[in-house]
Design a protein around this motif. Structure first.
Motif, mmCIF file in Angstrom:
data_model
loop_
_atom_site.group_PDB
_atom_site.id
_atom_site.type_symbol
_atom_site.label_atom_id
_atom_site.label_comp_id
_atom_site.label_asym_id
_atom_site.label_seq_id
_atom_site.Cartn_x
_atom_site.Cartn_y
_atom_site.Cartn_z
ATOM 1 N N VAL A 197 -3.022 -4.538 -20.159
ATOM 2 C CA VAL A 197 -2.410 -4.417 -18.840
ATOM 3 C C VAL A 197 -3.437 -3.967 -17.808
ATOM 4 N N THR A 198 -3.346 -4.578 -16.623
ATOM 5 C CA THR A 198 -4.155 -4.152 -15.487
ATOM 6 C C THR A 198 -3.229 -3.556 -14.442
ATOM 7 N N LEU A 199 -3.616 -2.403 -13.924
ATOM 8 C CA LEU A 199 -2.847 -1.732 -12.888
ATOM 9 C C LEU A 199 -3.579 -1.823 -11.563
ATOM 10 N N LEU B 6 0.835 -1.207 0.000
ATOM 11 C CA LEU B 6 0.000 0.000 0.000
ATOM 12 C C LEU B 6 0.866 1.252 0.000
ATOM 13 N N ALA B 7 1.927 1.248 0.791
ATOM 14 C CA ALA B 7 2.829 2.404 0.845
ATOM 15 C C ALA B 7 3.524 2.620 -0.495
ATOM 16 N N THR B 8 3.907 1.538 -1.156
ATOM 17 C CA THR B 8 4.527 1.644 -2.475
ATOM 18 C C THR B 8 3.555 2.276 -3.465
ATOM 19 N N LEU B 9 2.309 1.820 -3.465
ATOM 20 C CA LEU B 9 1.299 2.394 -4.361
ATOM 21 C C LEU B 9 1.066 3.865 -4.045
ATOM 22 N N ASP B 10 1.114 4.221 -2.775
ATOM 23 C CA ASP B 10 0.930 5.607 -2.375
ATOM 24 C C ASP B 10 2.072 6.476 -2.903
ATOM 25 N N ARG B 11 3.303 5.970 -2.826
ATOM 26 C CA ARG B 11 4.475 6.734 -3.278
ATOM 27 C C ARG B 11 4.611 6.777 -4.797
ATOM 28 N N THR B 12 4.314 5.660 -5.453
ATOM 29 C CA THR B 12 4.657 5.552 -6.878
ATOM 30 C C THR B 12 3.467 5.598 -7.808
ATOM 31 N N GLY B 13 2.266 5.466 -7.271
ATOM 32 C CA GLY B 13 1.083 5.437 -8.123
ATOM 33 C C GLY B 13 0.797 4.018 -8.585
ATOM 34 N N PRO B 14 -0.199 3.883 -9.468
ATOM 35 C CA PRO B 14 -0.611 2.556 -9.940
ATOM 36 C C PRO B 14 0.548 1.757 -10.519
ATOM 37 N N ARG B 15 0.523 0.460 -10.226
ATOM 38 C CA ARG B 15 1.597 -0.434 -10.693
ATOM 39 C C ARG B 15 0.992 -1.752 -11.162
ATOM 40 N N ARG B 16 1.729 -2.439 -12.018
ATOM 41 C CA ARG B 16 1.369 -3.803 -12.418
ATOM 42 C C ARG B 16 1.658 -4.747 -11.253
ATOM 43 N N ILE B 17 0.930 -5.837 -11.202
ATOM 44 C CA ILE B 17 1.161 -6.829 -10.152
ATOM 45 C C ILE B 17 2.586 -7.365 -10.221
ATOM 46 N N THR B 18 3.085 -7.594 -11.417
ATOM 47 C CA THR B 18 4.462 -8.108 -11.536
ATOM 48 C C THR B 18 5.475 -7.106 -10.980
ATOM 49 N N ASP B 19 5.243 -5.820 -11.201
ATOM 50 C CA ASP B 19 6.139 -4.793 -10.656
ATOM 51 C C ASP B 19 6.062 -4.776 -9.130
ATOM 52 N N LEU B 20 4.841 -4.835 -8.593
ATOM 53 C CA LEU B 20 4.679 -4.847 -7.136
ATOM 54 C C LEU B 20 5.368 -6.060 -6.522
ATOM 55 N N ALA B 21 5.233 -7.207 -7.167
ATOM 56 C CA ALA B 21 5.879 -8.420 -6.657
ATOM 57 C C ALA B 21 7.389 -8.242 -6.591
ATOM 58 N N ALA B 22 7.964 -7.663 -7.636
ATOM 59 C CA ALA B 22 9.416 -7.452 -7.659
ATOM 60 C C ALA B 22 9.839 -6.462 -6.581
ATOM 61 N N VAL B 23 9.110 -5.366 -6.436
ATOM 62 C CA VAL B 23 9.449 -4.349 -5.442
ATOM 63 C C VAL B 23 9.363 -4.913 -4.030
ATOM 64 N N GLU B 24 8.328 -5.689 -3.754
ATOM 65 C CA GLU B 24 8.114 -6.203 -2.401
ATOM 66 C C GLU B 24 8.830 -7.523 -2.137
ATOM 67 N N GLY B 25 9.463 -8.079 -3.155
ATOM 68 C CA GLY B 25 10.263 -9.290 -2.960
ATOM 69 C C GLY B 25 9.450 -10.542 -2.736
ATOM 70 N N VAL B 26 8.301 -10.629 -3.419
ATOM 71 C CA VAL B 26 7.464 -11.832 -3.325
ATOM 72 C C VAL B 26 7.210 -12.353 -4.733
ATOM 73 N N THR B 27 6.659 -13.539 -4.825
ATOM 74 C CA THR B 27 6.353 -14.097 -6.138
ATOM 75 C C THR B 27 5.119 -13.417 -6.717
ATOM 76 N N ARG C 168 -7.483 -1.454 -12.382
ATOM 77 C CA ARG C 168 -7.955 -0.628 -13.496
ATOM 78 C C ARG C 168 -7.141 -0.971 -14.732
ATOM 79 N N GLY C 169 -7.750 -0.779 -15.875
ATOM 80 C CA GLY C 169 -7.022 -0.962 -17.126
ATOM 81 C C GLY C 169 -6.032 0.158 -17.328
ATOM 82 N N ASP C 170 -4.987 -0.133 -18.067
ATOM 83 C CA ASP C 170 -3.965 0.854 -18.408
ATOM 84 C C ASP C 170 -4.376 1.496 -19.723
ATOM 85 N N ALA C 171 -4.579 2.808 -19.723
ATOM 86 C CA ALA C 171 -5.017 3.506 -20.926
ATOM 87 C C ALA C 171 -4.018 3.366 -22.070
ATOM 88 N N SER C 172 -2.734 3.209 -21.737
ATOM 89 C CA SER C 172 -1.714 3.119 -22.784
ATOM 90 C C SER C 172 -1.563 1.703 -23.346
#
Length: 152
Positions: free
Chosen positions: A90-92, A41-62, A82-86
């Protein structure tokens, strides 16, 4: 003073003190959710929406573990997908207002805990901490950059 000018062992002593302080602070946090959930939650607050794969890498989990974690936080109303407009494929994962409020409340609780402890220090010790603020803030920035990688 540059790094080469520091006393031998100073970096290790400072690192040990900061690590000890951080681990004790983490133990004092409310146990209403896992540390990984709170960190996500803190990562999302600091960085904004992220992909699940990115969150997993940042938090060190699978990725499957993060998918389950996001599902539970989604059911709790703390995040939403949410869908990624670009890229429509991708789901964010995004914080909801309830999730952002949780992060703010938890952060403020931690700040108040340190304020109470700082109130027990001598004037000279408080002045030393004030003098160290720019270095501590820079250290936090460096750690965040190293840990979180590029923002999506």
């Amino acid at each position: 003073m540059g790094r080469q000018d520091t006393a031998p062992g100073a970096s290790a002593a400072i690192g040990a003190a900061l690590y000890g302080l951080a681990t004790r602070a983490a133990r004092r946090l409310p146990r209403d959710m896992s540390l990984t959930s709170a960190a996500t939650l803190a990562t999302l607050d600091r960085t904004g929406p992220r992909r699940i794969t990115d969150l997993a890498a940042v938090e060190g989990v699978t990725q499957p573990a993060m998918t389950n974690l996001v599902r539970v936080m989604e059911e709790s109303g703390l995040v939403e997908r949410r869908g990624d407009a670009s890229d429509k494929r991708v789901t964010l994962v995004c914080l909801t207002e309830a999730g952002a409020s949780y992060v703010r409340t938890r952060r403020q609780s931690g700040v108040h805990g340190f304020e109470r402890l700082i109130g027990e220090l001598t004037g000279d010790e408080v002045e030393a901490l004030v003098a160290a603020l720019p270095a501590l803030k820079h250290l936090a920035q460096l750690e965040s950059q190293d840990r979180e990688g590029p923002k999506q």
